[in-house]
Scaffold this motif. Sequence first.
Motif, PDB file in Angstrom:
ATOM      1  N   ILE A   8     -61.207   5.980 -18.161  1.00 50.62           N
ATOM      2  CA  ILE A   8     -59.809   5.761 -18.564  1.00 50.62           C
ATOM      3  C   ILE A   8     -58.932   5.467 -17.346  1.00 50.62           C
ATOM      4  CG2 ILE A   8     -57.749   6.924 -19.484  1.00 50.62           C
ATOM      5  CD1 ILE A   8     -59.646   8.323 -21.480  1.00 50.62           C
ATOM      6  N   LEU A   9     -59.088   6.254 -16.287  1.00 52.07           N
ATOM      7  CA  LEU A   9     -58.261   6.041 -15.097  1.00 52.07           C
ATOM      8  C   LEU A   9     -58.606   4.730 -14.395  1.00 52.07           C
ATOM      9  CD1 LEU A   9     -58.018   9.668 -13.761  1.00 52.07           C
ATOM     10  CD2 LEU A   9     -56.206   8.294 -14.777  1.00 52.07           C
ATOM     11  N   PHE A  10     -59.868   4.313 -14.456  1.00 51.24           N
ATOM     12  CA  PHE A  10     -60.250   3.016 -13.901  1.00 51.24           C
ATOM     13  C   PHE A  10     -59.550   1.896 -14.663  1.00 51.24           C
ATOM     14  CE2 PHE A  10     -62.993  -0.741 -13.964  1.00 51.24           C
ATOM     15  CZ  PHE A  10     -63.063  -1.015 -12.609  1.00 51.24           C
ATOM     16  N   MET A  11     -59.540   2.001 -15.985  1.00 52.43           N
ATOM     17  CA  MET A  11     -58.853   0.978 -16.798  1.00 52.43           C
ATOM     18  C   MET A  11     -57.353   0.960 -16.487  1.00 52.43           C
ATOM     19  SD  MET A  11     -61.032   1.275 -20.391  1.00 52.43           S
ATOM     20  CE  MET A  11     -59.595   1.646 -21.265  1.00 52.43           C
ATOM     21  N   PHE A  12     -56.750   2.124 -16.338  1.00 49.37           N
ATOM     22  CA  PHE A  12     -55.326   2.192 -15.992  1.00 49.37           C
ATOM     23  C   PHE A  12     -55.070   1.559 -14.615  1.00 49.37           C
ATOM     24  CE2 PHE A  12     -54.192   6.188 -18.691  1.00 49.37           C
ATOM     25  CZ  PHE A  12     -54.123   5.397 -19.826  1.00 49.37           C
ATOM     26  N   ALA A  13     -55.943   1.837 -13.655  1.00 49.51           N
ATOM     27  CA  ALA A  13     -55.748   1.327 -12.296  1.00 49.51           C
ATOM     28  C   ALA A  13     -55.869  -0.194 -12.234  1.00 49.51           C
ATOM     29  CB  ALA A  13     -56.753   1.971 -11.344  1.00 49.51           C
ATOM     30  N   CYS A  14     -56.573  -0.778 -13.190  1.00 54.28           N
ATOM     31  CA  CYS A  14     -56.750  -2.236 -13.216  1.00 54.28           C
ATOM     32  C   CYS A  14     -55.590  -2.957 -13.906  1.00 54.28           C
ATOM     33  CB  CYS A  14     -58.051  -2.595 -13.918  1.00 54.28           C
ATOM     34  SG  CYS A  14     -59.519  -2.118 -12.989  1.00 54.28           S
ATOM     35  N   LYS A  15     -54.789  -2.217 -14.658  1.00 51.42           N
ATOM     36  CA  LYS A  15     -53.680  -2.851 -15.381  1.00 51.42           C
ATOM     37  C   LYS A  15     -52.620  -3.389 -14.433  1.00 51.42           C
ATOM     38  CE  LYS A  15     -51.898  -1.326 -19.133  1.00 51.42           C
ATOM     39  NZ  LYS A  15     -51.222  -0.506 -20.142  1.00 51.42           N
ATOM     40  N   ASP A  16     -51.952  -4.444 -14.879  1.00 46.88           N
ATOM     41  CA  ASP A  16     -50.861  -5.025 -14.106  1.00 46.88           C
ATOM     42  C   ASP A  16     -49.629  -4.118 -14.172  1.00 46.88           C
ATOM     43  OD1 ASP A  16     -49.556  -6.842 -12.546  1.00 46.88           O
ATOM     44  OD2 ASP A  16     -49.215  -8.308 -14.134  1.00 46.88           O
ATOM     45  N   SER A  17     -48.787  -4.234 -13.176  1.00 47.75           N
ATOM     46  CA  SER A  17     -47.552  -3.449 -13.118  1.00 47.75           C
ATOM     47  C   SER A  17     -46.646  -3.761 -14.297  1.00 47.75           C
ATOM     48  CB  SER A  17     -46.772  -3.782 -11.839  1.00 47.75           C
ATOM     49  OG  SER A  17     -47.540  -3.509 -10.710  1.00 47.75           O
ATOM     50  N   GLN A  18     -45.844  -2.771 -14.683  1.00 46.41           N
ATOM     51  CA  GLN A  18     -44.790  -3.040 -15.650  1.00 46.41           C
ATOM     52  C   GLN A  18     -43.752  -3.908 -14.974  1.00 46.41           C
ATOM     53  OE1 GLN A  18     -43.037   0.564 -17.158  1.00 46.41           O
ATOM     54  NE2 GLN A  18     -44.117   0.358 -19.090  1.00 46.41           N
ATOM     55  N   LYS A  19     -43.300  -4.915 -15.677  1.00 43.05           N
ATOM     56  CA  LYS A  19     -42.299  -5.815 -15.118  1.00 43.05           C
ATOM     57  C   LYS A  19     -40.971  -5.083 -14.979  1.00 43.05           C
ATOM     58  CE  LYS A  19     -45.125  -9.313 -15.318  1.00 43.05           C
ATOM     59  NZ  LYS A  19     -46.094  -9.305 -14.260  1.00 43.05           N
ATOM     60  N   GLY A  20     -40.273  -5.389 -13.917  1.00 42.43           N
ATOM     61  CA  GLY A  20     -38.954  -4.812 -13.722  1.00 42.43           C
ATOM     62  C   GLY A  20     -38.983  -3.325 -13.442  1.00 42.43           C
ATOM     63  N   GLU A  21     -37.881  -2.691 -13.729  1.00 44.29           N
ATOM     64  CA  GLU A  21     -37.734  -1.265 -13.473  1.00 44.29           C
ATOM     65  C   GLU A  21     -38.252  -0.463 -14.663  1.00 44.29           C
ATOM     66  OE1 GLU A  21     -34.186   1.902 -12.262  1.00 44.29           O
ATOM     67  OE2 GLU A  21     -33.698  -0.199 -12.633  1.00 44.29           O
ATOM     68  N   ASN A  22     -38.906   0.664 -14.399  1.00 42.05           N
ATOM     69  CA  ASN A  22     -39.247   1.602 -15.462  1.00 42.05           C
ATOM     70  C   ASN A  22     -38.675   2.965 -15.080  1.00 42.05           C
ATOM     71  OD1 ASN A  22     -41.082   2.873 -13.707  1.00 42.05           O
ATOM     72  ND2 ASN A  22     -42.894   1.993 -14.671  1.00 42.05           N
ATOM     73  N   LYS A  23     -38.993   4.005 -15.841  1.00 42.55           N
ATOM     74  CA  LYS A  23     -38.360   5.307 -15.573  1.00 42.55           C
ATOM     75  C   LYS A  23     -38.816   5.940 -14.262  1.00 42.55           C
ATOM     76  CE  LYS A  23     -41.518   8.055 -18.436  1.00 42.55           C
ATOM     77  NZ  LYS A  23     -41.598   8.955 -19.558  1.00 42.55           N
ATOM     78  N   TYR A  24     -39.817   5.334 -13.601  1.00 46.00           N
ATOM     79  CA  TYR A  24     -40.303   5.864 -12.330  1.00 46.00           C
ATOM     80  C   TYR A  24     -39.761   5.097 -11.128  1.00 46.00           C
ATOM     81  CZ  TYR A  24     -43.434   8.197 -15.534  1.00 46.00           C
ATOM     82  OH  TYR A  24     -43.937   8.942 -16.559  1.00 46.00           O
ATOM     83  N   GLY A  25     -39.016   4.040 -11.374  1.00 41.26           N
ATOM     84  CA  GLY A  25     -38.414   3.312 -10.262  1.00 41.26           C
ATOM     85  C   GLY A  25     -38.549   1.804 -10.413  1.00 41.26           C
ATOM     86  N   PHE A  26     -38.187   1.133  -9.333  1.00 37.84           N
ATOM     87  CA  PHE A  26     -38.242  -0.328  -9.312  1.00 37.84           C
ATOM     88  C   PHE A  26     -39.687  -0.788  -9.128  1.00 37.84           C
ATOM     89  CE2 PHE A  26     -33.905   0.566  -7.901  1.00 37.84           C
ATOM     90  CZ  PHE A  26     -33.210  -0.265  -8.771  1.00 37.84           C
ATOM     91  N   ASN A  27     -39.963  -1.989  -9.587  1.00 43.75           N
ATOM     92  CA  ASN A  27     -41.270  -2.597  -9.401  1.00 43.75           C
ATOM     93  C   ASN A  27     -41.476  -2.864  -7.913  1.00 43.75           C
ATOM     94  OD1 ASN A  27     -43.550  -4.215  -9.361  1.00 43.75           O
ATOM     95  ND2 ASN A  27     -42.967  -5.343 -11.197  1.00 43.75           N
ATOM     96  N   PRO A  28     -42.566  -2.330  -7.314  1.00 44.25           N
ATOM     97  CA  PRO A  28     -42.777  -2.507  -5.878  1.00 44.25           C
ATOM     98  C   PRO A  28     -42.975  -3.973  -5.473  1.00 44.25           C
ATOM     99  CG  PRO A  28     -44.567  -1.227  -6.831  1.00 44.25           C
ATOM    100  CD  PRO A  28     -43.578  -1.487  -7.901  1.00 44.25           C
ATOM    101  N   ILE A  29     -43.478  -4.794  -6.372  1.00 41.11           N
ATOM    102  CA  ILE A  29     -43.641  -6.205  -6.059  1.00 41.11           C
ATOM    103  C   ILE A  29     -42.284  -6.862  -5.919  1.00 41.11           C
ATOM    104  CG2 ILE A  29     -44.526  -8.418  -6.884  1.00 41.11           C
ATOM    105  CD1 ILE A  29     -46.825  -6.869  -8.174  1.00 41.11           C
ATOM    106  N   GLY A  30     -41.358  -6.506  -6.790  1.00 43.69           N
ATOM    107  CA  GLY A  30     -39.997  -7.050  -6.713  1.00 43.69           C
ATOM    108  C   GLY A  30     -39.286  -6.654  -5.432  1.00 43.69           C
ATOM    109  N   GLU A  31     -39.618  -5.459  -4.895  1.00 41.74           N
ATOM    110  CA  GLU A  31     -38.993  -5.000  -3.662  1.00 41.74           C
ATOM    111  C   GLU A  31     -39.475  -5.788  -2.468  1.00 41.74           C
ATOM    112  OE1 GLU A  31     -39.769  -0.843  -3.359  1.00 41.74           O
ATOM    113  OE2 GLU A  31     -38.545  -0.333  -5.084  1.00 41.74           O
ATOM    114  N   LEU A  32     -40.688  -6.388  -2.562  1.00 44.82           N
ATOM    115  CA  LEU A  32     -41.230  -7.140  -1.445  1.00 44.82           C
ATOM    116  C   LEU A  32     -40.662  -8.540  -1.345  1.00 44.82           C
ATOM    117  CD1 LEU A  32     -44.973  -6.079  -1.694  1.00 44.82           C
ATOM    118  CD2 LEU A  32     -43.271  -5.261  -0.091  1.00 44.82           C
ATOM    119  N   LEU A  33     -40.178  -9.048  -2.468  1.00 45.96           N
ATOM    120  CA  LEU A  33     -39.678 -10.433  -2.483  1.00 45.96           C
ATOM    121  C   LEU A  33     -38.302 -10.551  -1.899  1.00 45.96           C
ATOM    122  CD1 LEU A  33     -40.931 -11.478  -6.011  1.00 45.96           C
ATOM    123  CD2 LEU A  33     -42.001 -11.935  -3.825  1.00 45.96           C
TER     124      LEU A  33
END
Length: 149
Positions: free
Chosen positions: A124-149
């Motif tokens: 289960i955790l392997f499948m979660f680790a392979c998933k793409d990031s949630q787009k934009g901000e979620n309740k845990y913070g900003f998307n780290p990819i967006g912060e790099l751009l």
Amino acid sequence: MKWYFQALKNTFNFKGRARRKEYWMFRLVDFLFLISFFITGFLVAGEKIPEVVGVIPKIYDVLIFIPYLSVSVRRLHDIGKTGWWVLMLVPSKCSLYMGIDVSSRTMTFVSITMLVTSLIGIIILFMFACKDSQKGENKYGFNPIGELL
């Protein structure tokens, strides 16, 4: 190595998000360190292989456990999951250090339960680790990819 050191720098940071690249590069370098420690153990051990080979990797594994937990929690946050999912790894770590012998004919119910729970949790955790990031901000913070751009 940059991502490995970034994860180490954030050892006690269980808030925020970690992108896939940070998580998987940390895991890759971690795996390479473990393999190198095993090889070093085999080269140094000589004939005392069982007693010596596993000592250095186990010490390393204990030292890297908190950084591994923190990067895993932040990776789960990145896909919108709670960090409590990482507790599915506890049975696998316990069975590793308790020395459960899966080849024994007298495996207890507890041993079998820990083994099955570990396998399910790892998948289960392997499948979660392979998933793409949630787009934009979620309740845990900003998307780290967006912060790099």
